[in-house]
Write an enzyme that holds these catalytic residues in place. Structure first.
Site, PDB file in Angstrom:
ATOM      1  N   LEU A  12      51.313 -21.764 -29.580  1.00  0.00           N
ATOM      2  CA  LEU A  12      50.865 -21.084 -30.789  1.00  0.00           C
ATOM      3  C   LEU A  12      51.666 -19.822 -31.043  1.00  0.00           C
ATOM      4  CD1 LEU A  12      48.936 -20.706 -33.152  1.00  0.00           C
ATOM      5  CD2 LEU A  12      47.285 -19.686 -31.558  1.00  0.00           C
ATOM      6  N   ASP A  35      52.413  -8.527 -18.980  1.00  0.00           N
ATOM      7  CA  ASP A  35      51.235  -9.163 -18.382  1.00  0.00           C
ATOM      8  C   ASP A  35      50.014  -8.467 -18.962  1.00  0.00           C
ATOM      9  OD1 ASP A  35      49.201 -10.190 -16.864  1.00  0.00           O
ATOM     10  OD2 ASP A  35      49.961  -9.448 -14.939  1.00  0.00           O
ATOM     11  N   ILE A  36      49.261  -9.163 -19.816  1.00  0.00           N
ATOM     12  CA  ILE A  36      48.153  -8.488 -20.483  1.00  0.00           C
ATOM     13  C   ILE A  36      47.036  -8.115 -19.509  1.00  0.00           C
ATOM     14  CG2 ILE A  36      48.672  -9.630 -22.676  1.00  0.00           C
ATOM     15  CD1 ILE A  36      46.083 -11.298 -22.245  1.00  0.00           C
ATOM     16  N   ALA A  59      47.092 -16.637 -22.822  1.00  0.00           N
ATOM     17  CA  ALA A  59      45.856 -17.205 -22.269  1.00  0.00           C
ATOM     18  C   ALA A  59      46.147 -17.956 -20.985  1.00  0.00           C
ATOM     19  CB  ALA A  59      45.203 -18.148 -23.272  1.00  0.00           C
ATOM     20  N   THR A 100      38.262 -20.699 -28.114  1.00  0.00           N
ATOM     21  CA  THR A 100      38.234 -22.149 -27.903  1.00  0.00           C
ATOM     22  C   THR A 100      36.861 -22.749 -28.154  1.00  0.00           C
ATOM     23  OG1 THR A 100      38.469 -23.862 -26.168  1.00  0.00           O
ATOM     24  CG2 THR A 100      37.799 -21.693 -25.454  1.00  0.00           C
ATOM     25  N   ASP A 101      36.858 -24.051 -28.435  1.00  0.00           N
ATOM     26  CA  ASP A 101      35.616 -24.810 -28.562  1.00  0.00           C
ATOM     27  C   ASP A 101      34.880 -24.933 -27.233  1.00  0.00           C
ATOM     28  OD1 ASP A 101      38.051 -26.505 -28.048  1.00  0.00           O
ATOM     29  OD2 ASP A 101      36.498 -27.980 -27.580  1.00  0.00           O
ATOM     30  N   TYR A 124      36.815 -21.590 -16.906  1.00  0.00           N
ATOM     31  CA  TYR A 124      37.691 -21.358 -18.056  1.00  0.00           C
ATOM     32  C   TYR A 124      36.862 -20.997 -19.283  1.00  0.00           C
ATOM     33  CZ  TYR A 124      40.403 -22.571 -22.207  1.00  0.00           C
ATOM     34  OH  TYR A 124      40.988 -22.550 -23.450  1.00  0.00           O
TER      35      TYR A 124
END
Length: 284
Positions: A12, A35-36, A59, A100-101, A124
């Site tokens: 994405l 690196d977040i 992510a 996310t779903d 997750y």
């Protein structure tokens, strides 16, 4: 407009970068550059670049791996988002974060809306839900839930693998009992740009293509569009030993996004555009 994109090298992120480069000054950060999960580095980078818009595409997406490495999933999907939100709040940037779903348990009988209570089933999913909550620490923020992403330079999604098998003339293994609303990366990138232009109320939005289907339905439509004989191995979720549970019915309603003025194309039309475009390795 100054835009900073984290996770810029991913499926994405790379499309987000290409979309925004056409009209904005874009600072790109892949995992190697930032690196977040490292909060001091995040704050330093955001202070240096002073973005108007901070878009997080980074992510930890290994759903099964998160069961064995929950701390790693939390570091990126939750605490990393908190670091970005705090940096955005300090500098006045608008934070856009993707979720996310999987935050839902998949027991619904109609597409989930943003007002439905989340119920994550695994490490997750829990880490992504925490990330949604932490994103709200920014002064201005949007969480866009996407699902079953396909397309982009990386082209490593389940849809991409199904299409690749069809093109090779090989049987594709597909779930017959898992309902989804696919998200074409180019449509998600376009919707993100529209969101910035329109500035609807902050909050969570489902950014998926319109209408739901099963994985078998996606495979059959891909075969039809490619004029290839359907050759699929029908599989049920309970026949596969996953380390992390999968929600079976995870269709998302995008009506809230549409009411904000952003209409998402039907997934069939998005799939047709994807298949008609250049090969995955060359595509945005």
């Amino acid at each position: 407009m100054r835009v900073m994109v984290t996770g810029a090298a991913g499926q994405l992120g790379s499309c987000i970068v290409e979309r925004f480069k056409a009209f904005a000054d874009v600072a790109m950060f892949g995992r190697r550059q930032l690196d977040i999960a490292d909060e001091p580095s995040v704050l330093s980078a955001v202070r240096d670049h002073r973005p108007d818009i901070l878009i997080n595409c980074a992510a930890f997406n290994d759903v099964d791996g998160a069961e064995e490495r929950p701390a790693d999933a939390l570091a990126v999907n939750a605490l990393g988002v908190l670091s970005l939100a705090r940096a955005a709040a300090e500098t006045g940037a608008t934070l856009i974060h993707y979720s996310t779903d999987f935050v839902f348990d998949g027991t619904a009988e109609r597409p989930y809306t943003e007002s439905d209570p989340p119920c994550p089933l695994g490490a997750y999913a829990a880490s992504k839900l925490l990330g949604e909550w932490f994103a709200a620490d920014a002064t201005a923020w949007y969480v866009l839930r996407v699902e079953s992403l396909f397309g982009g330079k990386a082209a490593r999604s389940s849809v991409d693998r199904i299409v690749a098998a069809i093109r090779r003339g090989e049987p594709a293994r597909v779930f017959v009992d898992r309902t989804v609303t696919p998200s074409y990366v180019e449509d998600v990138a376009a919707a993100t740009a529209q969101l910035i232009d329109l500035r609807p109320p902050v909050g969570v939005y489902h950014c998926v293509n319109t209408e739901s289907t099963t994985w078998l339905g996606i495979a059959e439509e891909a075969a039809r569009l490619l004029q290839a004989p359907p050759a699929f191995v029908h599989t049920r979720v309970d026949e596969v030993r996953f380390k992390a549970p999968r929600p079976r019915f995870c269709a998302l309603s995008n009506e809230k996004l549409a009411s904000a003025g952003i209409a998402m194309p039907r997934w069939q039309e998005a799939l047709a555009r994807y298949l008609a475009s250049s090969p995955p390795a060359e595509r945005c």
